[in-house]
Design an enzyme around this catalytic site. Structure first.
Site, PDB file in Angstrom:
ATOM      1  N   GLY A 249       0.896  -1.206  -0.050  1.00 18.82           N
ATOM      2  CA  GLY A 249      -0.001  -0.015   0.141  1.00 18.82           C
ATOM      3  C   GLY A 249       0.916   1.199  -0.085  1.00 18.82           C
ATOM      4  O   GLY A 249       1.976   1.141   0.331  1.00 18.82           O
TER       5      GLY A 249
ATOM      6  N   GLY B 176      -0.063  -9.091  -4.639  1.00 21.17           N
ATOM      7  CA  GLY B 176      -0.424 -10.223  -5.461  1.00 21.17           C
ATOM      8  C   GLY B 176       0.682 -10.962  -5.701  1.00 21.17           C
ATOM      9  O   GLY B 176       1.800 -10.639  -5.617  1.00 21.17           O
TER      10      GLY B 176
ATOM     11  N   ASP C 153       1.815   2.127   9.737  1.00 20.03           N
ATOM     12  CA  ASP C 153       1.462   1.921  11.015  1.00 20.03           C
ATOM     13  C   ASP C 153       2.462   1.897  12.258  1.00 20.03           C
ATOM     14  O   ASP C 153       2.026   1.786  13.420  1.00 20.03           O
ATOM     15  CB  ASP C 153       0.761   0.465  11.047  1.00 20.03           C
ATOM     16  CG  ASP C 153      -0.340   0.327  10.235  1.00 20.03           C
ATOM     17  OD1 ASP C 153      -0.983   1.201   9.800  1.00 20.03           O
ATOM     18  OD2 ASP C 153      -0.737  -1.028  10.059  1.00 20.03           O
TER      19      ASP C 153
ATOM     20  N   GLU D 224      -8.184   0.637  12.322  1.00 27.07           N
ATOM     21  CA  GLU D 224      -8.847  -0.353  11.747  1.00 27.07           C
ATOM     22  C   GLU D 224      -8.853  -1.736  12.136  1.00 27.07           C
ATOM     23  O   GLU D 224      -9.735  -2.407  11.871  1.00 27.07           O
ATOM     24  CB  GLU D 224      -8.508  -0.415  10.252  1.00 27.07           C
ATOM     25  CG  GLU D 224      -6.822  -0.550  10.147  1.00 27.07           C
ATOM     26  CD  GLU D 224      -6.399  -0.319   8.839  1.00 27.07           C
ATOM     27  OE1 GLU D 224      -5.198  -0.149   8.573  1.00 27.07           O
ATOM     28  OE2 GLU D 224      -7.077  -0.729   8.027  1.00 27.07           O
TER      29      GLU D 224
ATOM     30  N   ILE E  41      -4.786  10.006   3.751  1.00 29.40           N
ATOM     31  CA  ILE E  41      -3.650   9.917   4.334  1.00 29.40           C
ATOM     32  C   ILE E  41      -2.592   9.344   3.767  1.00 29.40           C
ATOM     33  O   ILE E  41      -1.358   9.809   3.870  1.00 29.40           O
ATOM     34  CB  ILE E  41      -3.900   9.494   5.862  1.00 29.40           C
ATOM     35  CG1 ILE E  41      -4.768  10.312   6.576  1.00 29.40           C
ATOM     36  CG2 ILE E  41      -2.645   9.203   6.569  1.00 29.40           C
ATOM     37  CD1 ILE E  41      -5.230   9.603   8.180  1.00 29.40           C
ATOM     38  N   ARG E  42      -2.582   8.175   3.473  1.00 34.04           N
ATOM     39  CA  ARG E  42      -1.639   7.346   2.823  1.00 34.04           C
ATOM     40  C   ARG E  42      -1.005   8.008   1.420  1.00 34.04           C
ATOM     41  O   ARG E  42       0.161   7.880   1.150  1.00 34.04           O
ATOM     42  CB  ARG E  42      -2.316   6.115   2.050  1.00 34.04           C
ATOM     43  CG  ARG E  42      -2.576   5.060   3.040  1.00 34.04           C
ATOM     44  CD  ARG E  42      -3.061   3.846   2.299  1.00 34.04           C
ATOM     45  NE  ARG E  42      -3.522   2.869   3.695  1.00 34.04           N
ATOM     46  CZ  ARG E  42      -2.552   2.206   4.254  1.00 34.04           C
ATOM     47  NH1 ARG E  42      -1.275   2.217   4.139  1.00 34.04           N
ATOM     48  NH2 ARG E  42      -3.197   1.302   5.299  1.00 34.04           N
TER      49      ARG E  42
END
Ligand code: ATP
Ligand code: MG
Length: 420
Positions: A68, A135, A190, A289, A344-345
């Site tokens: 991500g 993936g 995180d 989350e 945010i990301r």
């Protein structure tokens, strides 16, 4: 905790300010009554080595970003390229596109050659100029491609999955007799990586999360019985929820994966929200989350393209539960729900993260030039270290619920230790 080296170092480095191979950084530095005096693991100190495994003008390096988005990816790419070209004058730097999928020629993501000029202003943009993906990757096809392209070192910028993938590439290259330095730069917004005090992107995330919490607070206190729920990142650790709460000081309830909570009952979370709204007219809830996952049925478990278990969406679940609890209590409610994850990301790195990205990237280049492989750059006590990938992949960091940070959250919120 010595990391693997590809072989003897025969080439003199063009850099200066060398770090000796013998220098070590202890995992634990806290001493005192009742504390463990054991320094724990001793890690290699990162930094430029006087003697190199690779002859710089012959080096072909590859860079890849996977998983991500996180603020700072482009900063890391830029500083890798600048250190490789500017610091060591390597022959060629190639950017592989769209994550590990881009290592497999059958996916037709043609790599790009990265020059000094082509990365000039990329640090001002969020995202990654190379693209990213999740993936499965065909490791054999990827290694064939790396060998065919005569890649000597591969910099893998990504999270836990990426570093596991990097290790698989390193082992496959070793089995094929190709000396590939695989060096990871840990990426997770995180901030949950072992042996890394702070990961890049984390402070940018706090800053952005705080803006959202400000908005949530304004919304909640401007309406009758306003409750704002803000969901932030944190799959297994509540560092973003906790840090943004402390920075904001306007949060009333912070829910994190490390502290399970009950919704119902006299001392449950919902009763506490109702009590707060009855007393003060509004409430702000921040939820990570990964919090409250035990409140969902255990099956079925869905997975993403990389095989990671998909979390159940705690934000809307909590918003719905709050709505039902207020209805049952016959109390009016104005609920506002905020899910700023992608917002945010995708931000560019803030100042502190930009500094950190540059340092991680340059230490990664120094390590690879010395032939270090199967490793990730870590950071402890303000110094940068070499961490074997197998060790970093062995677990994840979580909030210490007896520690200063979490206690500051409880103090700021005046929230009980436990709900229920
Ligand atoms: P994020 O912080 O976004 O979770 P991540 O690096 O953990 O980042 P993933 O999607 O889990 O993101 O993994 C990135 C890539 O690494 C994917 O292409 C995935 O297939 C690959 N990967 C993960 N584990 C392995 C493994 N054991 N062997 C080979 N490749 C792997
Ligand atoms: Mg991951």
């Amino acid at each position: 905790m010595t990391v693997t080296t590809l072989g003897p170092c025969r080439f003199r480095s063009p850099r200066s300010g060398f770090v000796s191979e013998e220098e070590r950084v202890p995992a634990n530095i806290i001493r005192g009554p009742g504390r463990d005096d054991d320094p724990g693991a001793l890690f290699e100190l990162a930094g430029p080595r006087e003697m190199l495994f690779f002859d710089p003008p012959r080096v072909r390096a590859g860079i890849i970003t996977c998983g991500g988005l996180c603020p700072g990816l482009n900063n890391v790419i830029r500083s890798l390229v600048r250190e490789l070209h500017g610091g060591y004058e390597v022959r060629e730097v190639i950017g592989f596109r769209m994550g590990y999928g881009g290592l497999d020629p059958r996916n037709h993501h043609e790599p790009v050659v990265l020059h000094h000029a082509s990365v000039d202003d990329i640090h001002q943009q969020g995202g990654t100029i190379l693209g990213t993906s999740r993936g499965p990757v065909d490791v054999a096809a990827a290694v064939d491609n790396l060998i065919r392209r005569k890649i000597d070192m591969l910099f893998c910028i990504g999270g836990d999955g990426t570093q596991r993938g990097a290790f698989a590439l390193y082992e496959a290259c070793k089995a094929r007799g190709h000396a590939l330095a695989v060096v990871g730069v840990p990426k997770t917004i995180d901030n949950d990586v072992l042996y890394v005090d702070r990961t890049f992107g984390y402070l940018t995330a706090l800053e952005e999360a705080r803006h959202v919490i400000d908005a949530a607070h304004n919304e909640a206190r401007s309406v009758e019985n306003g409750v704002a729920v803000v969901k932030v990142m944190g799959r297994h650790a509540g560092f973003i929820a906790a840090g943004a709460t402390i920075a904001s000081q306007d949060v009333n309830f912070t829910l994190v994966p490390e502290v399970p909570f009950r919704l119902d009952g006299e001392h449950g979370f919902l009763a506490a929200v109702i009590e707060r709204v009855r007393e003060r007219g509004h409430a702000v809830v921040v939820v990570a989350e990964g919090a409250g996952q035990d409140l969902f049925p255990t099956e079925p478990k869905a997975t993403d393209a990389s095989g990671n278990v998909k979390l159940k969406d705690i934000g809307p679940f909590l918003a719905k539960a709050i709505g039902e609890a207020f209805a049952a209590a016959k109390l009016p409610l104005t609920l506002r729900y905020f899910d700023p994850g992608y917002q945010i990301r995708s931000r560019p790195a803030n100042c502190e993260d930009a500094v950190l990205c540059d340092m991680f990237a340059r230490q990664a280049v120094h390590a690879a030039m010395a032939g270090k492989t199967g490793m990730v750059v870590g950071q402890l006590h303000g110094t940068f270290i070499h961490v074997p990938t197998s060790l970093i992949a062995s677990g994840a960091k979580q909030l210490d619920t007896d520690g200063l940070f979490w206690h500051s959250v409880l103090a700021a919120n005046q929230q009980p230790d436990r709900f229920g």
